[in-house]
Design an enzyme around this catalytic site. Structure first.
Site, mmCIF file in Angstrom:
data_model
loop_
_atom_site.group_PDB
_atom_site.id
_atom_site.type_symbol
_atom_site.label_atom_id
_atom_site.label_comp_id
_atom_site.label_asym_id
_atom_site.label_seq_id
_atom_site.Cartn_x
_atom_site.Cartn_y
_atom_site.Cartn_z
ATOM 1 N N ASP A 143 0.900 -1.453 0.353
ATOM 2 C CA ASP A 143 0.014 -0.043 -0.085
ATOM 3 C C ASP A 143 0.575 1.432 -0.193
ATOM 4 O O ASP A 143 1.343 1.415 1.087
ATOM 5 C CB ASP A 143 -1.120 -0.028 1.538
ATOM 6 C CG ASP A 143 -2.336 -0.903 1.012
ATOM 7 O OD1 ASP A 143 -1.686 -1.901 0.598
ATOM 8 O OD2 ASP A 143 -3.318 -1.023 2.116
ATOM 9 N N LYS A 206 -6.981 3.149 -3.844
ATOM 10 C CA LYS A 206 -7.731 3.185 -2.348
ATOM 11 C C LYS A 206 -7.552 5.000 -1.151
ATOM 12 O O LYS A 206 -6.708 5.528 -2.043
ATOM 13 C CB LYS A 206 -6.572 2.575 -1.645
ATOM 14 C CG LYS A 206 -6.246 2.434 0.384
ATOM 15 C CD LYS A 206 -5.169 1.584 0.890
ATOM 16 C CE LYS A 206 -5.190 2.246 2.159
ATOM 17 N NZ LYS A 206 -4.310 1.458 3.323
ATOM 18 N N LYS A 242 -10.328 0.217 -2.544
ATOM 19 C CA LYS A 242 -10.270 -0.070 -0.649
ATOM 20 C C LYS A 242 -10.584 1.211 -0.516
ATOM 21 O O LYS A 242 -9.496 1.853 -0.411
ATOM 22 C CB LYS A 242 -8.399 -0.591 -0.858
ATOM 23 C CG LYS A 242 -8.770 -1.274 0.328
ATOM 24 C CD LYS A 242 -7.212 -1.136 0.923
ATOM 25 C CE LYS A 242 -6.786 -1.313 3.015
ATOM 26 N NZ LYS A 242 -5.380 -1.853 2.758
#
Lengths: 306, 293
Positions: A143, A206, A242
């Protein structure tokens, strides 16, 4: 599914579609009116549970805390059988080896934040080293955060190149690109950052680090889902989503699932393509599932701390 | 020009705000003359759930207030009640009380709040103890609030029954979810307005109107409620309380009292919603009779 952006013609990111904020709010309000009851609700809750990235990203994290969270990821609530495991655990690079050992063989993935999370204020060399370290310790997913300062000053190519470089450093690990929408100010910027991230090779986009408010509002998630749909239509490449931060209760999670289903379709309704980044959501979902099964409102006293 | 009457909307009290019931339902109780008391919220189990969440959230802060501060706030409720005396008297008369009895009931309610305000910084000393033990430990017991208390209020009075249970429960540092009198709900709603103007943090007291027969079940089965207080004598309700409370071993207290009597108030109503924690603190027996010094 191919996942190679090298032969795709890049659009001019300055001309990313503008977002009609009022329209977005109206559309989002409609998702919140869908009635999801009884068995459908239980199914939705179990699905939400299986999509959670159980997260601990604090300066005070210790191997013990990470091990405990990894245990929870595999045994969310043993009193109740037939509950799915969560999708992944999300930790800092320094905790990756602990997490990898703790979840070995369970099917739960290990995600590591990287690139000088959460600010991203570090030179590229440091970010690459950070990423390679996490991957070498066995992280399945990375991430990363984008450089919001550069993005806001209009240096889209810099942001693009950085993401592409990190993607290369990831190797087999899937790359989630955190836009940190709370710092991007406008929905137009959210859309533009989504486009940049996807064309640069993101496997997932995300919303947030969880360190900045507002985080994953439904408006922001909606704009990003639309961007994913447009990207799919243009390039044929599927990208995951996400939302992270601020999704703390089951109702909000169900609304998000409805939104994913109606914008992208059922193809995204699994933890390969949709995740919730959250720490307190899991217990709320569990309490709702137990409530639905027993008919009795639950207390957090009877659920493990996460 | 004559002003139009502005009729009051009676709403419920959850977490320091006055929402309408989540269910959108209402009922219209009548007084003895057959006049409508108003459109009263018919609360649902989801209102119970929201109230318990609010009460749980408020519990930490309220129980950690200093005893003195809790006393001040209870006294403040009495002050505010005093200031709105005439409104309560009107409502009581409208609900079937005589003028004399209405005045008496409001005065008694004010007295009761002042009484429990006084106990706030004293009950700990009375309920606590230092215990003699046969080992080298300093052994002491102190009272701690039970937690979130569900209250099924007296159905035969509008104000005094409500106040007589809320006061000792919050004086002891608990938070509560109160089911008001179904037939005489007006004072409960107005009392919520008094609480809201009295520095009582939101969520410490939550008041729901509607049918206790519908709301007792979700309240007593709720795993996050730690105790139940019931004012009344219905065998069915008592059985229901006993049964549902078994789920998480709630403490149950039932009262069949005439709350108008001045002596129906005491320390033991506070004690009913306290847990006694005993601590064994190891000591060296310095200065004791066997001391070598």
């Amino acid at each position: 599914m191919k996942n190679n952006t090298s032969n795709i013609v890049l659009p001019n990111f300055s001309e990313s579609p503008r977002i009609d904020k009022v329209g977005v709010e109206e559309r989002v309000a409609k998702f919140q009116k869908r009635s999801i009851k009884s068995e459908t609700k239980i199914q939705g809750l179990k699905m939400a549970l299986s999509m959670i990235d159980l997260t601990t990203l604090e300066g005070k994290d210790t191997p013990g805390k990470v091990k405990q969270m990894c245990y929870k990821a595999q045994h969310v609530h043993d009193v109740f059988s037939e509950l799915p495991k969560v999708a992944a655990v999300c930790v800092y690079p320094s905790m990756v080896d602990v997490a990898v050992k703790a979840v070995a063989g369970s099917g739960v993935k290990v995600a590591s934040v990287s690139t000088a999370f959460p600010s991203g204020q570090a030179p590229l060399a440091v970010k690459l080293a950070d990423t390679k370290f996490a991957v070498s310790k066995g992280a399945d997913e990375i991430d990363m955060v984008i450089s919001r300062g550069k993005f806001l000053s209009g240096e889209y190519n810099f942001v693009f190149d950085e993401i592409a470089a990190i993607k290369e450093a990831c190797g087999k690990a899937r790359l989630k690109v955190i836009l940190e929408t709370g710092e991007l100010v406008t929905l137009d910027n959210v859309r533009r950052a989504s486009d940049i991230a996807m064309y640069a090779g993101a496997d997932f986009i995300k919303t947030s680090t969880g360190k900045i408010q507002p985080a994953a509002t439904m408006q922001v998630t909606y704009v990003m889902l639309e961007a994913i749909r447009d990207f799919m239509d243009t390039t044929g490449i599927k990208v995951g989503m996400k939302p992270a931060g601020g999704i703390s209760n089951s109702k909000l999670a169900l609304h998000n699932l409805v939104m994913v289903n109606e914008v992208l379709g059922a193809g995204w309704l699994n933890n390969g393509w949709f995740r919730f980044g959250a720490s307190s959501l899991a217990n709320d979902v569990l309490m709702q599932i137990v409530k639905a099964e027993t008919g009795v409102y639950q207390s957090s006293n009877y659920f493990s701390i996460d | 020009m004559k002003n139009l009457d502005v009729l009051k909307t009676y709403k419920i009290y959850i977490g320091g705000s006055f929402p309408r019931t989540e269910s959108g339902r209402y009922y219209t109780p009548l007084n003895q003359k057959g006049e409508q008391l108003g459109n009263i919220c018919q609360s649902s189990r989801k209102d119970v759930r929201n109230s318990v969440v609010a009460a749980r959230k408020a519990f930490g802060g309220w129980s950690e207030r200093t005893a003195f501060n809790r006393g001040q706030i209870l006294y403040r409720i009495a002050e505010m009640l005093q200031g709105r005396k005439s409104q309560f008297i009107e409502e009581l008369i409208f609900q079937g009380s005589s003028k004399t009895n209405a005045e008496k009931e409001v005065n008694r309610s004010i007295d009761r709040l002042v009484y429990y305000a006084g106990w706030c910084d004293k009950y700990m000393q009375i309920l606590g103890s230092v215990n003699p033990v046969a080992s080298s430990h300093f052994n002491f017991s102190i009272a701690e609030p039970t937690g979130v208390v569900g209250v099924v209020s007296d159905q035969t009075t509008s104000l005094i029954g409500l106040v007589s249970l809320i006061a000792p429960i919050i004086a002891g540092g608990n938070t509560c979810v109160v089911l008001a009198s179904e037939g005489m709900p007006l004072c409960a709603v107005t009392f919520a307005e008094v609480l809201n103007a009295s520095d009582v943090p939101g969520g410490v007291v939550n008041i729901l109107t509607g049918s206790p027969s519908e709301l007792i079940k979700p309240l007593t089965t709720h795993m996050d409620v730690n105790a139940m207080a019931y004012s009344g004598d219905s065998t069915e309700v008592k059985a229901e309380l006993q049964q549902s409370s078994a789920l998480n071993l709630k403490r149950i207290s039932t009262y069949m009292k005439d709350w108008m009597k001045p002596n129906n108030q005491d320390l033991y109503l506070i004690a009913d919603f306290q847990e006694i924690k005993t601590t064994w603190h190891p000591i060296e027996n310095i200065g004791g009779s066997s001391s070598v010094y």
